[in-house]
Design an enzyme around this catalytic site. Structure first.
Site, PDB file in Angstrom:
ATOM      1  N   TRP A   1       0.830  -1.209   0.000  1.00  0.00           N
ATOM      2  CA  TRP A   1       0.000   0.000   0.000  1.00  0.00           C
ATOM      3  C   TRP A   1       0.864   1.259   0.000  1.00  0.00           C
ATOM      4  CZ3 TRP A   1      -1.493   3.347   4.496  1.00  0.00           C
ATOM      5  CH2 TRP A   1      -0.655   3.177   5.584  1.00  0.00           C
ATOM      6  N   ASP A   2       2.146   1.094   0.263  1.00  0.00           N
ATOM      7  CA  ASP A   2       3.085   2.217   0.255  1.00  0.00           C
ATOM      8  C   ASP A   2       2.945   3.031  -1.031  1.00  0.00           C
ATOM      9  OD1 ASP A   2       3.896   0.123   1.949  1.00  0.00           O
ATOM     10  OD2 ASP A   2       5.987   0.729   1.897  1.00  0.00           O
TER      11      ASP A   2
ATOM     12  N   GLU B   1       0.768  -1.785  13.083  1.00  0.00           N
ATOM     13  CA  GLU B   1       0.841  -3.253  13.179  1.00  0.00           C
ATOM     14  C   GLU B   1       1.226  -3.714  14.580  1.00  0.00           C
ATOM     15  OE1 GLU B   1       3.555  -4.018   9.988  1.00  0.00           O
ATOM     16  OE2 GLU B   1       1.977  -4.034   8.470  1.00  0.00           O
TER      17      GLU B   1
ATOM     18  N   LYS C   1       3.152   1.912  16.075  1.00  0.00           N
ATOM     19  CA  LYS C   1       4.297   1.770  15.165  1.00  0.00           C
ATOM     20  C   LYS C   1       4.381   2.934  14.182  1.00  0.00           C
ATOM     21  CE  LYS C   1       6.084  -1.528  11.751  1.00  0.00           C
ATOM     22  NZ  LYS C   1       5.724  -2.618  10.838  1.00  0.00           N
ATOM     23  N   GLN C   2       3.238   3.316  13.637  1.00  0.00           N
ATOM     24  CA  GLN C   2       3.236   4.358  12.593  1.00  0.00           C
ATOM     25  C   GLN C   2       1.870   5.028  12.562  1.00  0.00           C
ATOM     26  OE1 GLN C   2       3.518   0.808   9.917  1.00  0.00           O
ATOM     27  NE2 GLN C   2       2.881   2.289   8.368  1.00  0.00           N
TER      28      GLN C   2
HETATM   29  C1  BGC Z   1       4.889  -1.115   7.483  1.00  0.00           C
HETATM   30  C2  BGC Z   1       3.844  -1.238   6.402  1.00  0.00           C
HETATM   31  C3  BGC Z   1       4.532  -1.170   5.056  1.00  0.00           C
HETATM   32  C4  BGC Z   1       5.659  -2.181   4.949  1.00  0.00           C
HETATM   33  C5  BGC Z   1       6.462  -2.041   3.685  1.00  0.00           C
HETATM   34  C6  BGC Z   1       5.942  -2.199   7.302  1.00  0.00           C
HETATM   35  O1  BGC Z   1       6.934  -2.078   8.280  1.00  0.00           O
HETATM   36  O2  BGC Z   1       4.295  -1.257   8.764  1.00  0.00           O
HETATM   37  O3  BGC Z   1       2.913  -0.200   6.524  1.00  0.00           O
HETATM   38  O4  BGC Z   1       3.612  -1.392   4.065  1.00  0.00           O
HETATM   39  O5  BGC Z   1       6.550  -2.033   6.031  1.00  0.00           O
HETATM   40  O6  BGC Z   1       7.066  -0.777   3.617  1.00  0.00           O
END
Ligand code: BGC
Length: 773
Positions: free
Chosen positions: A357-358, A488, A601-602
């Site tokens: 999804w990035d 996550e 986390k984000q």
């Molecule tokens: C992130 C995801 C991301 C993936 C790839 C993960 O660490 O939590 O949001 O899509 O890395 O960049």
């Protein structure tokens, strides 16, 4: 964190050779051109620590899934971008002694990535065990002027001896992926040819049967005379070489040129690969290394002209943003809608080179503003082409009637990810794909995208959300159970605010899109209705009902949206009160402890407030920002950029800058100790957003470009260039003024500090009170 890359505006420089840093540098100095790419491995033999990496975009292998506990619905395989044949290999022996930097005393070592012209240069002096000293200068690049070509010039000078050089130039296809699940090699040899025009090795991927031909013409010159090379007598599988011997004279150099191509059966009929490779190598050879490098520099000059960012007063920041822009342009050029952007691009194996999804959430804005419209359109079309697979994917999980669930991780549209809490639950990715369509149209004005491709995707996504929610008799609203949000660090939660918000929005947007297509092109609309078996009345009524009544958890007392139903049950100890020794949590804590904690986390709620900022007033944003920022550990590289943009919007320049710093030099300074695995390509687009949307305050509202800029105290000025609907704009922000330079012929209006300002070709200057100067 490391600090060994020298700051320079246009160049990335490593001086001195430290084998412990080699894998990090191999990532940082990676090269690519959208079609292929490579880690900065050495040309000559190196027996020290290294991650070998050559990649051809779109060529993958389905590596059989390996999990401890199989769950129904898991994909059978994880598609991996392959470590492909190494085209640049050289074995150099000096009076029988191998040149291998891990066995030599290395001085004057320098690696320079020339970002302005797009090539890598490495120079060093090596003293072999015998005391022989050689000086080497190697330059190489992947052409963006002709993305089927790579070129190398390797020059070696014996400094303190005359003697014999035995050289072998080779193509090595006997390579493997470090992340192979079953220690398998993924390539088989199909054919080999060596003649006057060069050496050609064709390999085929197991299972997927992609053929890739690597063709190389090697030319060795001594005193401008060609050194004859002979073909090796003992053939080795997946390995082609040619060798020669030269008597070297002290202080007199020898020049080795390699011009290479990688062509795949994705783009040519298998039967034509050899002829095509010969043609490509010969045409490039006729131009020669220097001419090809000139073309490369000219093509890069164009790229920089379209999307450079200039920062005055801070060399490290200038270097960092250029590095991010450079790597993004090396990774994706938008010429082929079958390709996408892996989180590590062509710089490592992690994340398998697959699409996340990035792309939609972070990368699209960069390409929208700095590349022709087709480039971001191709990123959207990529998902359109995968719609059938997304529907199959949803069916596998029990959804019906054309509901589409796009994969979390994919190469060809099929799901590759195999952790149930992400594969089945991190479904917000569907929303980002819909949002990207909206974002593309908002930016470009190209609403015809909807009837061409977009509406079908939106219908599939809306159907998924419709089936994924359920009515809660208790809450008297629609709820969504068992999901994982962007954060996550919580799994299997109920009612993730971000996911529910996106779902509600997607349902509304799908109806709006249908309305637009119906009005603009009723005939096409009816075709889409028929193709998707859309039961307009019933389905729209359902979508309307759900979007109006979706449950969005909110805490009245604190005035914040709740990341999920149970979020406040968690022990609320703020990040600032966590001992530094316990971070990063993902390395120091058990997973169980992380999941039960309140740490994020984000960006999650904040990601939603970023997407839909016009739905929230500043006060609400401030409350949510303060609440969530103090609980966020930013252990995804995608996190700080969103926080930076929101801090800027809240007029908190210091924090905006602080978050920006965390993303800008993430890889150059190896902040997270993981650069050796490859670069964080997708987060680089976030860095770009932090400057343009954060410090520049750029938005597009009602078809108008808007800016709300401020200058970080640490800088003297910054300027960014963007393209918008056929015109180019450069916005320069200084302490006192904003300068807008544009190419537009007609009189246009852009919005600066919430005021419409007329702009025309040339420069318009506005002060911070919004007045023309
Ligand atoms: C992130 C995801 C991301 C993936 C790839 C993960 O660490 O939590 O949001 O899509 O890395 O960049």
């Amino acid at each position: 964190m490391k600090n060994y890359i020298q700051a320079e505006e246009w160049n990335i420089i490593e001086s001195g050779f430290d084998p412990h840093l080699n894998k990090i540098s191999e990532s940082i100095f990676s090269l690519g051109n959208g079609r292929m790419g490579q880690r900065a491995n050495f040309e000559e033999t190196y027996s020290g620590e290294s991650l070998q990496g050559n990649y051809v975009a779109g060529v993958y292998y389905p590596d059989k899934t390996r999990v401890g506990w199989w769950k129904n619905g898991y994909p059978e395989y994880f598609a991996k971008v392959l470590n492909a044949a190494d085209w640049m290999g050289l074995e150099l022996k000096l009076d029988g002694e191998l040149l291998d930097l891990s066995l030599c005393k290395v001085t004057a070592f320098q690696r320079v990535l020339h970002m302005k012209e797009g090539y890598l240069e490495r120079t060093f002096t090596a003293e072999l065990a015998s005391g022989k000293q050689v000086q080497v200068k190697a330059r190489r690049f992947f052409s963006i002027a002709n993305d089927e070509i790579a070129a190398l010039h390797y020059q070696l000078i014996p400094l303190n001896f005359s003697g014999k050089l035995d050289l072998t130039a080779f193509i090595n296809g006997d390579v493997k992926n470090q992340d192979s699940n079953y220690e398998e090699k993924f390539w088989d040899e199909v054919s080999r040819t060596q003649d006057e025009s060069g050496s050609y090795l064709t390999l085929r991927t197991k299972k997927t049967a992609f053929d890739v031909i690597t063709g190389v013409k090697t030319v060795v010159l001594q005193n401008s005379k060609t050194v004859q090379l002979t073909l090796d007598k003992l053939p080795r599988e997946k390995f082609l070489s040619e060798s020669g011997s030269v008597e070297l004279t002290r202080n007199e150099g020898i020049d080795i040129y390699k011009i290479a191509t990688n062509l795949s059966s994705q783009n040519y009929a298998t039967a034509d690969l050899l002829a095509q490779a010969k043609k490509t190598v010969q045409a490039a050879m006729a131009k020669g290394f220097d001419e090809l490098l000139k073309e490369q520099a000219a093509a890069w000059a164009n790229k920089w002209q379209e999307g450079d960012i200039i920062i005055e007063g801070d060399v490290a920041a200038q270097q960092a943003i250029r590095f991010n822009i450079f790597q993004l342009n090396q990774t994706y050029t938008g010429k082929d809608a079958r390709l996408n952007i892996g989180p590590k691009g062509f710089t490592g194996e992690k994340y398998g080179g697959s699409t996340y999804w990035d792309t939609e959430a972070y990368c699209i804005p960069f390409y929208l503003s700095t590349a022709p419209q087709e480039v971001s359109k191709n990123l959207l079309v990529y998902r359109y082409k995968h719609l059938g697979k997304a529907i199959e994917n949803a069916e596998k999980l029990g959804f019906t009637k054309g509901a589409a669930l796009y994969p979390m991780v994919t190469m060809n549209g099929e799901e590759c990810h195999n952790e149930w809490e992400i594969t089945f639950e991190e479904i917000h990715r569907n929303g980002a794909i819909a949002f990207a369509i909206f974002n593309y149209i908002r930016y470009t004005g190209d609403a015809s995208y909807l009837k061409e491709y977009g509406l079908e995707v939106l219908i599939g996504i809306a159907r998924f959300w419709k089936q994924r929610v359920n009515w809660s008799a208790d809450k008297k609203q629609y709820v969504m159970l068992g999901v994982t949000g962007p954060n996550e660090y919580e799994n299997n939660i109920n009612n993730n605010w971000y996911t529910n918000t996106l779902a509600g929005w997607c349902l509304k947007y799908a109806m709006e899109a249908a309305e637009i297509v119906k009005e603009e092109d009723p005939e096409q609309y009816q075709q889409i209705v028929a193709k998707t078996s859309l039961a307009e009345e019933k389905e729209f009524a359902d979508w309307k009902e759900i979007s109006a009544n979706i449950y969005l958890p909110y805490d009245e007392e604190q005035g914040v949206f709740l990341q999920q139903d149970g979020y406040l049950d968690k022990e609320q100890i703020l990040v600032k009160d966590l001992p530094a020794s316990e971070r990063p949590l993902n390395q120091k804590w058990s997973w169980d402890r992380i999941l039960r904690s309140c740490y994020i986390k984000q960006a999650d709620v904040l990601q939603g407030m970023y997407f839909f900022e016009d739905d929230y007033d500043l006060e609400s944003l401030r409350r949510n920002f303060d609440f969530y920022e103090s609980r966020t550990v930013h252990e995804s590289s995608l996190s700080p950029c969103v926080h930076s943009i929101l801090a800027a919007k809240l007029n908190d320049g210091d924090r905006a800058y602080e978050f920006y710093l965390r993303t800008a030099r993430l890889d150059l300074d190896d902040y997270n100790n993981d650069t050796e695995d490859g670069l964080h390509i997708t987060s680089m687009a976030g860095t770009w957003m932090s400057i343009v949307e954060g410090f520049g305050g750029m938005r597009v509202k009602n078809d108008t470009l808007c800016f709300n800029p401020f200058l970080p105290e640490q800088w003297t000025s910054f300027a960014f260039t963007i393209g918008f609907r056929g015109n180019q704009f450069t916005i320069k922000v200084t302490k006192d003024e904003i300068m807008i330079n544009t190419t537009t012929k007609e009189l246009l209006h852009i919005n600066i500090f919430n005021k419409l300002q007329p702009v025309q070709a040339g420069e318009t200057v506005i002060n911070y009170r919004g007045l023309l100067v």
